[in-house]
Design a protein around this motif. Structure first.
Motif, PDB file in Angstrom:
ATOM      1  N   HIS A 247       0.774  -1.245   0.000  1.00  0.00           N
ATOM      2  CA  HIS A 247       0.000   0.000   0.000  1.00  0.00           C
ATOM      3  C   HIS A 247       0.806   1.297   0.000  1.00  0.00           C
ATOM      4  O   HIS A 247       0.217   2.365  -0.205  1.00  0.00           O
ATOM      5  N   HIS A 248       2.097   1.235   0.239  1.00  0.00           N
ATOM      6  CA  HIS A 248       2.899   2.466   0.269  1.00  0.00           C
ATOM      7  C   HIS A 248       3.928   2.416  -0.850  1.00  0.00           C
ATOM      8  O   HIS A 248       4.957   1.746  -0.734  1.00  0.00           O
ATOM      9  N   PRO A 249       3.677   3.105  -1.963  1.00  0.00           N
ATOM     10  CA  PRO A 249       4.520   2.930  -3.146  1.00  0.00           C
ATOM     11  C   PRO A 249       5.934   3.495  -3.024  1.00  0.00           C
ATOM     12  O   PRO A 249       6.820   3.110  -3.792  1.00  0.00           O
ATOM     13  N   ASP A 250       6.185   4.387  -2.078  1.00  0.00           N
ATOM     14  CA  ASP A 250       7.498   5.021  -1.948  1.00  0.00           C
ATOM     15  C   ASP A 250       8.425   4.134  -1.126  1.00  0.00           C
ATOM     16  O   ASP A 250       8.497   4.251   0.100  1.00  0.00           O
ATOM     17  N   ALA A 251       9.152   3.244  -1.788  1.00  0.00           N
ATOM     18  CA  ALA A 251      10.007   2.292  -1.088  1.00  0.00           C
ATOM     19  C   ALA A 251      11.119   2.981  -0.309  1.00  0.00           C
ATOM     20  O   ALA A 251      11.603   2.435   0.697  1.00  0.00           O
ATOM     21  N   GLU A 252      11.544   4.153  -0.766  1.00  0.00           N
ATOM     22  CA  GLU A 252      12.602   4.851  -0.042  1.00  0.00           C
ATOM     23  C   GLU A 252      12.154   5.283   1.354  1.00  0.00           C
ATOM     24  O   GLU A 252      12.987   5.498   2.243  1.00  0.00           O
ATOM     25  N   ALA A 253      10.838   5.397   1.540  1.00  0.00           N
ATOM     26  CA  ALA A 253      10.321   5.799   2.852  1.00  0.00           C
ATOM     27  C   ALA A 253      10.147   4.625   3.805  1.00  0.00           C
ATOM     28  O   ALA A 253       9.936   4.831   5.008  1.00  0.00           O
ATOM     29  N   TRP A 254      10.253   3.405   3.296  1.00  0.00           N
ATOM     30  CA  TRP A 254       9.982   2.245   4.143  1.00  0.00           C
ATOM     31  C   TRP A 254      10.881   2.162   5.376  1.00  0.00           C
ATOM     32  O   TRP A 254      10.376   1.919   6.480  1.00  0.00           O
ATOM     33  N   PRO A 255      12.223   2.352   5.236  1.00  0.00           N
ATOM     34  CA  PRO A 255      13.070   2.232   6.440  1.00  0.00           C
ATOM     35  C   PRO A 255      12.667   3.198   7.549  1.00  0.00           C
ATOM     36  O   PRO A 255      12.680   2.830   8.734  1.00  0.00           O
ATOM     37  N   GLY A 256      12.297   4.420   7.190  1.00  0.00           N
ATOM     38  CA  GLY A 256      11.884   5.386   8.205  1.00  0.00           C
ATOM     39  C   GLY A 256      10.590   4.977   8.888  1.00  0.00           C
ATOM     40  O   GLY A 256      10.450   5.115  10.104  1.00  0.00           O
ATOM     41  N   ILE A 257       9.660   4.473   8.095  1.00  0.00           N
ATOM     42  CA  ILE A 257       8.376   4.038   8.669  1.00  0.00           C
ATOM     43  C   ILE A 257       8.591   2.844   9.593  1.00  0.00           C
ATOM     44  O   ILE A 257       8.065   2.794  10.716  1.00  0.00           O
ATOM     45  N   ILE A 258       9.394   1.872   9.121  1.00  0.00           N
ATOM     46  CA  ILE A 258       9.699   0.698   9.940  1.00  0.00           C
ATOM     47  C   ILE A 258      10.404   1.127  11.225  1.00  0.00           C
ATOM     48  O   ILE A 258      10.116   0.619  12.317  1.00  0.00           O
ATOM     49  N   GLY A 259      11.308   2.095  11.125  1.00  0.00           N
ATOM     50  CA  GLY A 259      12.016   2.577  12.308  1.00  0.00           C
ATOM     51  C   GLY A 259      11.069   3.192  13.330  1.00  0.00           C
ATOM     52  O   GLY A 259      11.240   3.004  14.543  1.00  0.00           O
ATOM     53  N   THR A 260      10.078   3.930  12.840  1.00  0.00           N
ATOM     54  CA  THR A 260       9.095   4.532  13.749  1.00  0.00           C
ATOM     55  C   THR A 260       8.277   3.462  14.462  1.00  0.00           C
ATOM     56  O   THR A 260       8.051   3.529  15.677  1.00  0.00           O
ATOM     57  N   VAL A 261       7.833   2.459  13.710  1.00  0.00           N
ATOM     58  CA  VAL A 261       7.062   1.366  14.314  1.00  0.00           C
ATOM     59  C   VAL A 261       7.921   0.612  15.325  1.00  0.00           C
ATOM     60  O   VAL A 261       7.458   0.270  16.428  1.00  0.00           O
ATOM     61  N   ARG A 262       9.165   0.366  14.975  1.00  0.00           N
ATOM     62  CA  ARG A 262      10.065  -0.349  15.897  1.00  0.00           C
ATOM     63  C   ARG A 262      10.260   0.438  17.186  1.00  0.00           C
ATOM     64  O   ARG A 262      10.265  -0.130  18.289  1.00  0.00           O
ATOM     65  N   ALA A 263      10.402   1.750  17.063  1.00  0.00           N
ATOM     66  CA  ALA A 263      10.570   2.585  18.255  1.00  0.00           C
ATOM     67  C   ALA A 263       9.325   2.534  19.139  1.00  0.00           C
ATOM     68  O   ALA A 263       9.426   2.508  20.376  1.00  0.00           O
ATOM     69  N   GLU A 264       8.151   2.514  18.521  1.00  0.00           N
ATOM     70  CA  GLU A 264       6.908   2.409  19.297  1.00  0.00           C
ATOM     71  C   GLU A 264       6.845   1.072  20.033  1.00  0.00           C
ATOM     72  O   GLU A 264       6.431   1.018  21.204  1.00  0.00           O
ATOM     73  N   GLN A 265       7.266   0.004  19.356  1.00  0.00           N
ATOM     74  CA  GLN A 265       7.261  -1.308  19.991  1.00  0.00           C
ATOM     75  C   GLN A 265       8.301  -1.366  21.123  1.00  0.00           C
ATOM     76  O   GLN A 265       8.032  -1.955  22.184  1.00  0.00           O
ATOM     77  N   ARG A 266       9.451  -0.766  20.908  1.00  0.00           N
ATOM     78  CA  ARG A 266      10.478  -0.737  21.963  1.00  0.00           C
ATOM     79  C   ARG A 266       9.957   0.006  23.189  1.00  0.00           C
ATOM     80  O   ARG A 266      10.169  -0.439  24.333  1.00  0.00           O
ATOM     81  N   LYS A 267       9.282   1.118  22.973  1.00  0.00           N
ATOM     82  CA  LYS A 267       8.706   1.871  24.097  1.00  0.00           C
ATOM     83  C   LYS A 267       7.708   1.007  24.861  1.00  0.00           C
ATOM     84  O   LYS A 267       7.692   0.990  26.098  1.00  0.00           O
ATOM     85  N   ARG A 268       6.875   0.263  24.135  1.00  0.00           N
ATOM     86  CA  ARG A 268       5.899  -0.620  24.773  1.00  0.00           C
ATOM     87  C   ARG A 268       6.606  -1.695  25.599  1.00  0.00           C
ATOM     88  O   ARG A 268       6.197  -1.990  26.738  1.00  0.00           O
TER      89      ARG A 268
END
Length: 412
Positions: A247-268
């Motif tokens: 659903h997100h066509p901009d592959a260059e943005a994927w690492p940043g998005i994944i990093g944000t999700v990972r940070a949220e999971q780490r906080k949890r």
């Protein structure tokens, strides 16, 4: 345009793996749904199917044995057997309020409605886990304001979808079949979010139905312990990566998005460590699982999803056990044994029973569904039930019973 409400039939699909006890409690609730025409389809592992076969209403169930850890595949097997006009989904660790399906089906009388979702209460039976949300093409959910009593029909917002929860949602069967059901690339997590995005891109409207409520317990699994501590994030990382590929066509943005999700999971995880539910050494191990899931999902095959054909079996109507009136029993906490016996007897005779037990305290209230078919609410006579109530408020016993009865009247 409208469809006569009485003519709509629902297929309720429940997927279960490794949780036969919670499955049986869920089925006890589903067996007491009111004012709806429905069938019940259970897709479960051998242990779940054995538990379902031992229930007194087992012959009224469509049972499908399935033992792979893929919730999307399991749901698609349920859809393939569904003969109703609408397919409704509830998790095996949830219990529906008696009029859950009645409220969900009502909105499908409007032919513009392709999907619907309701509100979800948490394990205390009072607080809401989720109400109404939208989701964007990164998978991030955003709360929205809707009426707490009336259904709201929502067109897909630009670049987003209307979010429904997998434990409380329904979709027209023909729409679901045309979309190919759920994407098997999501073995767990975000499977319904992906469906929401595909519904939105096809231009379908979704209704949020606040009175269609379920109670979701978050039972233990291979991914979390009984106290809800995270034990494995591999599938969450994998599903997040699959969602971006879909659903997100901009592959260059994927690492940043994944990093944000990972940070949220780490906080949890850190919050759970502070609470004493995880050890410090668990954090790195669990996050490495998240990373491994992301890496694996980058190369995971994204399957083509063909249309799901019509069910080879006819509609199997479930004879609800809620054949009698709606009744209220109440008393002081010291009368609980007698009142529970009385409530169970009335439920066995077909009544939909709410039992209120109050102590002379300010304790917060809890609500739970008992296996014998009774809705039990406990707490202090002067304690709060809805979480926006005052922490303490003076009540007479009879007036408190009337207030709590009125609060639940449209649900039961």
């Amino acid at each position: 345009m409208t469809t006569p409400r009485a003519s709509l039939r629902a297929s309720v699909v429940i997927v279960s793996r490794g949780r036969p006890d919670t499955l049986c409690l869920c089925l006890a609730g589903v067996a007491r749904l009111r004012r709806a025409t429905y069938e019940v389809i259970v897709v479960a592992d051998p242990g779940g199917c054995a538990a379902a076969r031992a229930l007194p209403f087992a012959r009224q169930l469509k049972l499908i044995e399935f033992n792979r850890a893929n919730i999307s595949e399991a749901r698609n097997l349920g859809i393939a057997q569904a003969a109703g006009d609408v397919v409704a989904f509830i998790d095996d660790d949830a219990v529906p309020e008696p009029r859950w399906l009645d409220h969900l089906l009502a909105v499908f009388a409007d032919t513009r409605v392709a999907a619907a979702g309701g509100f979800v209460r948490g394990r205390n039976g009072i607080s809401f886990q989720w109400k109404a949300r939208t989701v964007d093409d990164t998978g991030q959910a955003h709360p929205i304001e809707v009426s707490d009593t009336r259904a709201t029909l929502l067109a897909p917002p630009a670049g987003r979808a209307v979010k429904t929860e997998g434990t409380n949602m329904a979709v027209r069967r023909d729409v679901l079949a045309d979309l190919g059901g759920f994407d098997p690339a999501y073995r767990f997590y975000m499977d319904e979010t992906d469906l929401n995005m595909r519904l939105a891109r096809a231009g379908h409207a979704t209704a949020i139905v606040p009175l269609a409520q379920v109670h979701h317990a978050y039972a233990s699994s291979t991914r979390r312990s009984a106290d809800r501590a995270v034990t494995d994030l591999r599938d969450i990382g994998a599903s997040q990566m699959v969602f971006l590929r879909r659903h997100h066509p901009d592959a260059e943005a994927w690492p940043g998005i994944i990093g944000t999700v990972r940070a949220e999971q780490r906080k949890r995880l850190l919050e759970q460590m502070v609470d004493g539910r995880l050890e410090p050494g668990d954090i790195g191990r669990i996050l490495r699982g998240f990373d491994a899931g992301v890496t694996e999902a980058r190369a995971r095959a994204l399957p083509f999803m063909p249309r799901i054909p019509a069910s080879p079996r006819g509609f199997l109507p479930f004879a609800s056990r809620a054949t009698g009136p709606v009744e209220v029993l109440s008393g002081r906490i010291w009368s609980r044994a007698r009142l529970r016996r009385q409530a169970a007897e009335r439920a066995e005779q077909g009544a939909t029973v709410s039992l209120y037990l109050f102590s002379h305290t300010g304790l917060f209230h809890t609500v739970r569904f008992l296996p014998e078919g009774v809705w039990l609410q406990r707490g202090g006579l002067w304690g709060r039930s809805e979480r926006d109530d005052p922490v303490w408020r003076w009540w007479r016993f009879a007036s408190r019973v009337r207030r709590e009865t009125a609060r639940c009247a449209h649900l039961r």
